[in-house]
Design a protein around this motif. Structure first.
Motif, short mmCIF file in Angstrom:
data_model
loop_
_atom_site.label_atom_id
_atom_site.label_comp_id
_atom_site.label_asym_id
_atom_site.label_seq_id
_atom_site.Cartn_x
_atom_site.Cartn_y
_atom_site.Cartn_z
N ASP A 9 45.44 24.16 37.11
CA ASP A 9 46.44 24.76 38.10
C ASP A 9 46.52 26.41 38.06
O ASP A 9 46.45 26.89 39.00
CB ASP A 9 47.79 24.04 38.02
CG ASP A 9 47.94 22.49 38.53
OD1 ASP A 9 46.86 22.13 38.91
OD2 ASP A 9 48.97 22.11 38.06
N ILE A 10 46.42 26.77 37.04
CA ILE A 10 46.32 28.22 36.63
C ILE A 10 45.08 28.90 37.46
O ILE A 10 45.15 29.81 38.25
CB ILE A 10 46.64 28.62 35.29
CG1 ILE A 10 48.06 28.14 34.84
CG2 ILE A 10 46.22 30.29 35.33
CD1 ILE A 10 48.12 28.68 33.38
N VAL A 11 44.12 28.34 37.01
CA VAL A 11 42.65 28.83 37.49
C VAL A 11 42.72 28.71 39.11
O VAL A 11 42.22 29.48 39.87
CB VAL A 11 41.62 27.99 36.76
CG1 VAL A 11 40.44 28.43 37.36
CG2 VAL A 11 41.52 28.43 35.32
N ALA A 12 43.21 27.50 39.71
CA ALA A 12 43.39 27.12 40.92
C ALA A 12 44.31 27.88 41.87
O ALA A 12 44.31 28.06 43.19
CB ALA A 12 43.38 25.76 41.19
N GLY A 13 45.22 28.75 41.09
CA GLY A 13 46.17 29.36 41.72
C GLY A 13 47.49 28.76 42.22
O GLY A 13 48.01 29.23 43.11
N ASN A 14 47.49 27.59 41.66
CA ASN A 14 48.59 26.50 42.01
C ASN A 14 49.60 26.27 40.86
O ASN A 14 50.26 25.32 40.70
CB ASN A 14 48.14 25.29 42.28
CG ASN A 14 47.02 25.20 43.30
OD1 ASN A 14 47.03 25.90 44.19
ND2 ASN A 14 46.07 24.10 43.22
N VAL A 15 50.13 27.53 40.41
CA VAL A 15 50.91 27.61 39.56
C VAL A 15 52.15 28.35 39.80
O VAL A 15 52.00 29.70 40.22
CB VAL A 15 50.49 27.59 38.07
CG1 VAL A 15 49.90 28.96 37.63
CG2 VAL A 15 51.39 27.04 36.97
N SER A 16 53.41 28.21 39.50
CA SER A 16 54.37 29.03 39.69
C SER A 16 54.87 30.08 38.77
O SER A 16 54.16 29.71 37.55
CB SER A 16 55.81 28.28 40.12
OG SER A 16 56.41 27.81 38.95
N ASN A 17 55.42 31.27 38.82
CA ASN A 17 55.72 32.06 37.87
C ASN A 17 56.58 31.43 36.96
O ASN A 17 56.75 31.99 35.53
CB ASN A 17 56.52 33.44 38.19
CG ASN A 17 55.30 34.25 39.00
OD1 ASN A 17 54.42 34.20 38.90
ND2 ASN A 17 55.75 35.13 39.74
N SER A 18 57.27 30.37 37.04
CA SER A 18 58.26 29.68 36.15
C SER A 18 57.33 28.87 34.88
O SER A 18 57.94 28.79 33.83
CB SER A 18 59.25 28.77 36.68
OG SER A 18 58.53 27.73 37.10
N VAL A 19 55.98 28.71 35.29
CA VAL A 19 55.24 28.02 34.25
C VAL A 19 54.74 28.88 33.29
O VAL A 19 54.60 28.93 32.29
CB VAL A 19 54.16 27.08 34.99
CG1 VAL A 19 53.29 26.51 33.96
CG2 VAL A 19 54.90 26.09 35.75
N ALA A 25 48.48 34.21 33.62
CA ALA A 25 47.62 33.51 34.54
C ALA A 25 46.36 34.35 34.78
O ALA A 25 45.20 33.79 34.53
CB ALA A 25 48.06 33.42 35.79
N GLU A 26 46.27 35.54 34.72
CA GLU A 26 45.11 36.45 34.89
C GLU A 26 44.29 36.37 33.68
O GLU A 26 43.06 36.13 33.81
CB GLU A 26 45.60 37.81 35.00
CG GLU A 26 46.01 38.35 36.56
CD GLU A 26 46.71 39.58 36.50
OE1 GLU A 26 46.32 40.45 35.83
OE2 GLU A 26 47.24 40.07 37.61
N LYS A 27 44.90 36.36 32.49
CA LYS A 27 44.12 36.11 31.12
C LYS A 27 43.48 34.84 31.01
O LYS A 27 42.18 34.76 30.55
CB LYS A 27 44.91 36.38 29.95
CG LYS A 27 45.25 37.97 30.06
CD LYS A 27 45.94 38.10 28.49
CE LYS A 27 46.27 39.53 28.23
NZ LYS A 27 47.27 39.50 27.09
N VAL A 28 44.24 33.66 31.48
CA VAL A 28 43.81 32.39 31.40
C VAL A 28 42.43 32.28 32.35
O VAL A 28 41.35 32.01 32.05
CB VAL A 28 44.75 31.28 31.83
CG1 VAL A 28 44.05 29.99 32.21
CG2 VAL A 28 45.86 31.35 30.67
N ASN A 33 36.62 31.68 33.57
CA ASN A 33 35.72 32.19 34.39
C ASN A 33 34.54 32.86 33.56
O ASN A 33 33.24 32.90 33.67
CB ASN A 33 36.11 33.38 35.26
CG ASN A 33 36.93 32.68 36.43
OD1 ASN A 33 36.89 31.41 36.69
ND2 ASN A 33 37.60 33.35 36.89
N SER A 34 34.85 33.19 32.28
CA SER A 34 33.90 33.79 31.23
C SER A 34 33.24 32.55 30.50
O SER A 34 32.49 33.03 29.38
CB SER A 34 34.30 35.01 30.57
OG SER A 34 35.40 34.67 29.55
N GLY A 35 33.58 31.42 30.68
CA GLY A 35 32.99 30.36 29.88
C GLY A 35 33.67 30.01 28.56
O GLY A 35 33.20 29.02 27.83
#
Length: 165
Positions: A9-19, A25-28, A33-35
């Motif tokens: 969900d984080i990678v898909a951008g489907n996660v709220s700031n409460s999670v 989210a950026e680091k994950v 993305n770097s494998g």
């Protein structure tokens, strides 16, 4: 499995700031993305009373007193799910969509015959008493979907003599 879904969900951008916060989210996303493989580790550590804000202590201790009585004692805990890529910590999860069961050892100095234990959670100012199971192996288990400040509260059963006196 729950954390795999959260990572997706984080990678898909489907996660709220409460999670997770934006930085996590950026680091994950960068790690995926770097494998790299992102893993989750549950970390439970004792927290000294002076590390807890006074208003938070008051709220927790008020709840403990209402549940276990005025003689109850409290050990504060920080329960976190840390997201990692290898050994690098990316950040923490603040909550999950579904509850998971956490099992922690009761510290030796808190173990006693006839002692009642409860886990109290403070998440965003909401104090909750969680269903707590004392296991035969000296651990306690509880279910939660939020990660923040917890308290292991305990009280000893009062001994009564003849006819309850």
């Amino acid at each position: 499995q729950e954390t795999q879904k959260v990572v997706a969900d984080i990678v898909a951008g489907n996660v709220s700031n409460s999670v997770v916060d934006e930085k996590t989210a950026e680091k994950v996303t960068e790690a995926i993305n770097s494998g790299q493989t992102v893993t989750a580790e549950i970390i439970v550590k004792e927290v000294e009373q002076n590390e807890i804000a006074q208003n938070e202590q008051n709220a927790i201790e008020e709840k403990v007193t209402s549940v276990l009585g005025a003689d109850a004692k409290v050990q504060y805990l920080d329960v976190a799910i840390v997201l990692k890529a290898g050994e690098e910590e990316l950040g923490t999860l603040n909550e999950l969509e579904e509850e998971i069961t956490i099992t922690v050892a009761i510290p030796e100095e808190l173990k006693a015959e006839g002692r009642t234990y409860k886990v109290i959670r403070n998440h965003d100012g909401e104090i909750a008493v969680l269903d707590t199971v004392v296991n035969e192996d000296g651990t306690i288990s509880f279910k939660t979907d939020c990660f923040s400040t917890y308290a292991l509260a305990y009280a000893d059963e009062e001994e009564t003599g003849i006819n309850g006196f």
